[in-house]
Every structure is written in structure tokens, then in C-alpha cells.
Design an enzyme around this catalytic site. Structure first.
Site, mmCIF file in Angstrom:
data_model
loop_
_atom_site.group_PDB
_atom_site.id
_atom_site.type_symbol
_atom_site.label_atom_id
_atom_site.label_comp_id
_atom_site.label_asym_id
_atom_site.label_seq_id
_atom_site.Cartn_x
_atom_site.Cartn_y
_atom_site.Cartn_z
ATOM 1 N N CYS A 1 0.904 -1.216 -0.132
ATOM 2 C CA CYS A 1 0.058 -0.076 -0.149
ATOM 3 C C CYS A 1 0.841 1.398 0.032
ATOM 4 O O CYS A 1 0.908 2.064 -0.937
ATOM 5 C CB CYS A 1 -0.897 0.064 1.100
ATOM 6 S SG CYS A 1 -2.134 -1.512 1.262
ATOM 7 N N ARG A 2 1.513 1.579 1.053
ATOM 8 C CA ARG A 2 2.124 2.813 1.344
ATOM 9 C C ARG A 2 3.433 2.949 0.542
ATOM 10 O O ARG A 2 3.742 4.166 -0.109
ATOM 11 C CB ARG A 2 2.459 3.296 2.628
ATOM 12 C CG ARG A 2 0.917 3.376 3.379
ATOM 13 C CD ARG A 2 1.196 3.411 5.109
ATOM 14 N NE ARG A 2 1.359 2.104 5.514
ATOM 15 C CZ ARG A 2 1.730 1.569 6.716
ATOM 16 N NH1 ARG A 2 1.576 2.680 7.719
ATOM 17 N NH2 ARG A 2 1.851 0.347 6.981
HETATM 18 P P1 4NP Z 1 1.286 -1.223 3.702
HETATM 19 O O1 4NP Z 1 -0.018 -1.960 4.266
HETATM 20 O O2 4NP Z 1 2.112 -1.559 5.023
HETATM 21 O O3 4NP Z 1 1.118 0.051 3.605
HETATM 22 O O4 4NP Z 1 1.726 -1.971 2.660
HETATM 23 C C1 4NP Z 1 -0.639 -3.116 4.575
HETATM 24 C C2 4NP Z 1 -0.792 -4.256 3.727
HETATM 25 C C3 4NP Z 1 -0.960 -5.488 4.068
HETATM 26 C C4 4NP Z 1 -1.109 -5.749 5.735
HETATM 27 C C5 4NP Z 1 -0.923 -4.478 6.455
HETATM 28 C C6 4NP Z 1 -0.524 -3.289 6.054
HETATM 29 N N1 4NP Z 1 -1.635 -6.871 5.974
HETATM 30 O O5 4NP Z 1 -1.723 -7.028 7.120
HETATM 31 O O6 4NP Z 1 -1.567 -7.915 5.371
#
Ligand code: 4NP
Length: 158
Positions: free
Chosen positions: A13-14
Site C-alpha cells: 500500500c504505502r
Molecule cells: P502497507 O499496508 O504496510 O502500507 O503495505 C498493509 C498491507 C497489508 C497488511 C498490512 C498493512 N496486511 O496485514 O496484510
């Protein structure tokens, strides 16, 4: 070459969105020969995965090309990357835990945000589309300021 790594939890995501925005700005500012950009996640849940559809959607909406395969942060990234930008305080703690030595270039992404210095880029994974637009705006502002800092610090022309 100045090497920059964006780090979040899942790397879908981020941080891949931050990587895409930063690459776009680096290219627009004519800095591609000087700055290399990558992203990683502290967790191993999404190794090899494309960015989340909602990150792709918000990038496309803003005219930013986005392509990345999820990978996990590794302690050797501490030697390779001069700047490591953690999306939130939890990622920041996990990175310190992984790295054997203190890293002089480890920051929170929003240490560079003129509107909310030192705050978290909130995890948008379990929320709606609005959260991704909000994350985009935070990253857009923070990365502009970060690149201004790098240009000044390294006396680059951009
Ligand atoms: P990210 O968001 O850290 O911004 O990529 C997430 C993507 C997946 C998960 C948690 C946060 N997950 O728990 O799968």
C-alpha cells in the site's frame, strides 16, 4: 548514486506508492542519474505481490506510473541505502530492531511533512479509498520536501 528506500509493513500500500511518487518526481526534476529509489516491507506477507489495487488506482488518478513486486526488508538494506524512510513509528521500531548498527539516514517519512511533522502515514489497508487519497497527499508533500533536502544536502542541481 544516492539510494533511497521507503519502508512500510506489507510493501503493497504505502511504500510502493511512495516509491512511485518519488521516482516520478526524481525524473521530473532531472535527478535520475543521481537518485535511486526502492521500497520494502518489514513483514513477509506479500513477497512478490503487486501493489494493492487501491494504491494503483490513486497513482493512476494522479498520473504516476506504479510497478513494484513486494519484498521484505533485510538488514543488508541498511548498508545499501543511504536514506531509509519509515511510514510509521512501528515500521521505524522494526527497522531499528533489524539493523545491527545505528543508521544515520533513518527517518520517519513525515519528518519531512510540513503539515504534521513526525506523524505516522496511517496504514490504509483496512480502510476505504479515501484513506489512499489521504496517504497520497501526505506522501506527495513529504517527498517534495525530502527531495528538496537531498538536493541541498548533496548540492545537486534539481
Ligand atoms: P502497507 O499496508 O504496510 O502500507 O503495505 C498493509 C498491507 C497489508 C497488511 C498490512 C498493512 N496486511 O496485514 O496484510
Amino acid at each position: 548514486m544516492i539510494k533511497v528506500l521507503f519502508v512500510c509493513l506489507g510493501n503493497i500500500c504505502r511504500s510502493p506508492l511512495a516509491e512511485a511518487i518519488c521516482k516520478h518526481k526524481v525524473s521530473e526534476r532531472g535527478l535520475s542519474a543521481h537518485i535511486e529509489v526502492d521500497s520494502a516491507g518489514t513483514a513477509n506477507y506479500h513477497i512478490g505481490a503487486d501493489p494493492d489495487e487501491r494504491s494503483i488506482e490513486v497513482a493512476v488518478k494522479h498520473g504516476i506510473p506504479i510497478a513494484h513486486k513486494g519484498r521484505q526488508f533485510h538488514f543488508s538494506d541498511g548498508e545499501h541505502f543511504q536514506y531509509i524512510l519509515a511510514m510509521d513509528a512501528s515500521n521505524h521500531r522494526n527497522i531499528i530492531h533489524e539493523l545491527a548498527d545505528k543508521h544515520e539516514g533513518l527517518y520517519l517519512m513525515r519528518d519531512f511533512d510540513p503539515k504534521g511533522k513526525g506523524m505516522d502515514v496511517p496504514d490504509p489497508y483496512y480502510g476505504g479509498k479515501d484513506g489512499f487519497e489521504e496517504v497520497y497527499q501526505m506522501l506527495d508533500r513529504s517527498i517534495d520536501a525530502f527531495l528538496n533536502y537531498v538536493v541541498k544536502e548533496h548540492k545537486l542541481d534539481g
